[in-house]
Design a protein around this motif. Structure first.
Motif, mmCIF file in Angstrom:
data_model
loop_
_atom_site.group_PDB
_atom_site.id
_atom_site.type_symbol
_atom_site.label_atom_id
_atom_site.label_comp_id
_atom_site.label_asym_id
_atom_site.label_seq_id
_atom_site.Cartn_x
_atom_site.Cartn_y
_atom_site.Cartn_z
ATOM 1 N N ALA A 138 7.299 3.727 6.695
ATOM 2 C CA ALA A 138 7.053 4.967 5.944
ATOM 3 C C ALA A 138 7.550 6.171 6.729
ATOM 4 N N VAL A 139 7.396 6.129 8.055
ATOM 5 C CA VAL A 139 7.897 7.217 8.894
ATOM 6 C C VAL A 139 9.421 7.237 8.863
ATOM 7 N N ALA A 140 10.020 6.072 8.974
ATOM 8 C CA ALA A 140 11.485 5.978 8.987
ATOM 9 C C ALA A 140 12.090 6.464 7.670
ATOM 10 N N SER A 141 11.400 6.231 6.561
ATOM 11 C CA SER A 141 11.921 6.636 5.246
ATOM 12 C C SER A 141 11.690 8.109 4.957
ATOM 13 N N GLY A 142 10.849 8.760 5.760
ATOM 14 C CA GLY A 142 10.547 10.173 5.527
ATOM 15 C C GLY A 142 9.371 10.391 4.599
ATOM 16 N N ALA A 143 8.718 9.308 4.154
ATOM 17 C CA ALA A 143 7.552 9.452 3.267
ATOM 18 C C ALA A 143 6.406 10.141 3.994
ATOM 19 N N VAL A 144 6.278 9.862 5.283
ATOM 20 C CA VAL A 144 5.292 10.537 6.134
ATOM 21 C C VAL A 144 5.976 10.836 7.462
ATOM 22 N N ARG A 145 5.354 11.665 8.259
ATOM 23 C CA ARG A 145 5.880 11.935 9.599
ATOM 24 C C ARG A 145 4.764 11.771 10.607
ATOM 25 N N ARG A 146 5.128 11.457 11.815
ATOM 26 C CA ARG A 146 4.144 11.344 12.874
ATOM 27 C C ARG A 146 3.809 12.730 13.429
ATOM 28 N N SER A 163 -0.190 -2.045 7.425
ATOM 29 C CA SER A 163 0.168 -2.671 8.695
ATOM 30 C C SER A 163 0.895 -1.652 9.562
ATOM 31 N N ALA A 164 0.942 -1.936 10.856
ATOM 32 C CA ALA A 164 1.672 -1.051 11.761
ATOM 33 C C ALA A 164 3.144 -0.986 11.373
ATOM 34 N N ALA A 165 3.691 -2.112 10.924
ATOM 35 C CA ALA A 165 5.092 -2.137 10.503
ATOM 36 C C ALA A 165 5.311 -1.271 9.260
ATOM 37 N N ALA A 166 4.340 -1.283 8.352
ATOM 38 C CA ALA A 166 4.461 -0.472 7.133
ATOM 39 C C ALA A 166 4.419 1.017 7.465
ATOM 40 N N ILE A 167 3.594 1.385 8.445
ATOM 41 C CA ILE A 167 3.528 2.785 8.863
ATOM 42 C C ILE A 167 4.869 3.199 9.466
ATOM 43 N N MET A 217 0.847 -1.206 0.000
ATOM 44 C CA MET A 217 0.000 0.000 0.000
ATOM 45 C C MET A 217 0.877 1.250 0.000
ATOM 46 N N ASP A 218 0.489 2.220 -0.807
ATOM 47 C CA ASP A 218 1.195 3.499 -0.855
ATOM 48 C C ASP A 218 0.654 4.384 0.269
ATOM 49 N N ILE A 219 1.324 4.327 1.417
ATOM 50 C CA ILE A 219 0.823 5.061 2.584
ATOM 51 C C ILE A 219 0.858 6.564 2.343
ATOM 52 N N ALA A 220 1.953 7.066 1.776
ATOM 53 C CA ALA A 220 2.045 8.510 1.522
ATOM 54 C C ALA A 220 0.953 8.958 0.558
ATOM 55 N N GLY A 221 0.674 8.148 -0.456
ATOM 56 C CA GLY A 221 -0.391 8.494 -1.402
ATOM 57 C C GLY A 221 -1.756 8.513 -0.740
ATOM 58 N N PHE A 222 -2.008 7.544 0.136
ATOM 59 C CA PHE A 222 -3.287 7.502 0.845
ATOM 60 C C PHE A 222 -3.451 8.730 1.726
ATOM 61 N N VAL A 223 -2.396 9.069 2.474
ATOM 62 C CA VAL A 223 -2.483 10.212 3.384
ATOM 63 C C VAL A 223 -2.644 11.512 2.597
ATOM 64 N N THR A 224 -1.937 11.640 1.480
ATOM 65 C CA THR A 224 -2.097 12.834 0.642
ATOM 66 C C THR A 224 -3.527 12.940 0.135
ATOM 67 N N GLY A 225 -4.098 11.808 -0.280
ATOM 68 C CA GLY A 225 -5.482 11.814 -0.748
ATOM 69 C C GLY A 225 -6.480 12.145 0.338
ATOM 70 N N ALA A 226 -6.093 11.913 1.583
ATOM 71 C CA ALA A 226 -6.968 12.226 2.716
ATOM 72 C C ALA A 226 -6.814 13.668 3.184
ATOM 73 N N GLY A 227 -6.062 14.471 2.423
ATOM 74 C CA GLY A 227 -5.882 15.867 2.792
ATOM 75 C C GLY A 227 -4.528 16.182 3.374
ATOM 76 N N GLY A 228 -3.623 15.208 3.334
ATOM 77 C CA GLY A 228 -2.266 15.453 3.812
ATOM 78 C C GLY A 228 -2.012 14.997 5.228
ATOM 79 N N ILE A 229 -3.075 14.680 5.958
ATOM 80 C CA ILE A 229 -2.918 14.191 7.333
ATOM 81 C C ILE A 229 -4.071 13.239 7.614
ATOM 82 N N ALA A 230 -3.767 12.122 8.259
ATOM 83 C CA ALA A 230 -4.801 11.125 8.534
ATOM 84 C C ALA A 230 -4.524 10.462 9.868
ATOM 85 N N HIS A 231 -5.600 10.062 10.519
ATOM 86 C CA HIS A 231 -5.475 9.321 11.767
ATOM 87 C C HIS A 231 -4.854 7.956 11.474
#
Length: 278
Positions: free
Chosen positions: A32-40, A25-29, A1-15
């Motif tokens: 994605a955070v570790a790679s810098g694709a998204v941030r917490r 998955s929690a591991a995938a999140i 799953m493209d987590i960054a794409g999903f979050v961008t589609g949700a307005g840039g921030i998602a629960h």
């Protein structure tokens, strides 16, 4: 799953739970955070660089956008001199938000999902009623009614728990085509005139019609993006005059900052009975 794409589609921030529910998955999140694709953002939110700073601030404060901040987010017409700053609704028992934030603490009129970072439209209406000058608040109410196509009868059935909100509900019409139109009509309301808004005449709607024959056109803050629009408006004015209407045109600056001159022009027209059918 493209987590960054999903979050961008949700307005840039998602629960975080929404991302999990979408199949990540929690591991995938974590990856994605570790790679810098998204941030917490705090514990439960993930954001991309496309996220609105206001929404991120709401998540950081464990709150929701409220009042003028929610109105701006929804695209309601905002006077250029409307108050700035961040307004957040925070729950009782929460810590006061850090920085220059106006906090709203009252229990919401309408519950919203834990996944939402913006309060309900009804709560925004109540907050602007209690927080802003009456005229500015009315501008936002009219914009909300028009933007969201809210039936006025629906608003009258809300228990506002705010005298100011109840007063605005009683005078809102949803007829204004712009904020400047709301201001103009509101300031003339004590005169007891017959004023109709957005009346179709000579092929186009006019902003206001006073009585039977006095047309008032109002040029907004961002008036005329092209010479073609200016030419069209002048042609419409001529068509109206050819049909026997008297046309007055005022700018945003005149209505907002030089109202006595506008009043004087209207009074002179009324004294000559230019608003009446002859």
């Amino acid at each position: 799953m493209d987590i960054a794409g999903f979050v961008t589609g949700a307005g840039g921030i998602a629960h975080r739970q929404r991302v999990l529910d979408a199949g990540a998955s929690a591991a995938a999140i974590r990856s994605a955070v570790a790679s810098g694709a998204v941030r917490r953002v705090r514990r439960y939110w993930v954001a991309t660089t496309a996220a609105s700073p206001d929404l991120c601030a709401a998540a950081e404060a464990t709150g929701r956008l409220a009042c003028v901040s929610a109105a701006r987010h929804r695209g309601w017409w905002m006077p250029p001199d409307a108050p700035g700053g961040l307004h957040l609704h925070v729950g009782r028992g929460s810590r006061s938000p850090r920085g220059e934030v106006t906090a709203h603490w009252r229990a919401p009129l309408v519950p919203v999902s834990a996944f939402d970072l913006v309060e309900s439209v009804v709560d925004t209406l109540r907050h602007v009623a209690d927080c802003l000058p009456r005229e500015t608040a009315l501008v936002l109410w009219e914009s909300a009614v028009r933007t969201h196509r809210i039936p006025l009868g629906e608003l009258t059935r809300v228990r506002w728990h705010s005298a100011t909100a109840a007063e605005l509900c009683a005078i809102a019409t949803g007829s204004s085509g712009s904020g400047i139109e709301t201001i103009f009509v509101h300031r003339l309301r004590p005169w007891g005139l017959e004023i109709r808004q957005q009346v179709p005449l000579a092929g186009h709607d006019v902003d206001t019609l006073i009585g039977e024959r006095l047309v008032v056109q109002l040029d907004g803050f961002a008036f005329h993006s092209s010479s073609a629009e200016r030419t069209r408006d002048l042609a419409h004015d001529r068509a109206l005059m050819a049909l026997g209407y008297r046309v007055l045109r005022f700018s945003y600056t005149e209505v907002v900052y030089n109202w006595p001159a506008v009043e004087a022009a209207i009074a002179r027209a009324l004294a000559q009975q230019l608003h009446l059918q002859h």
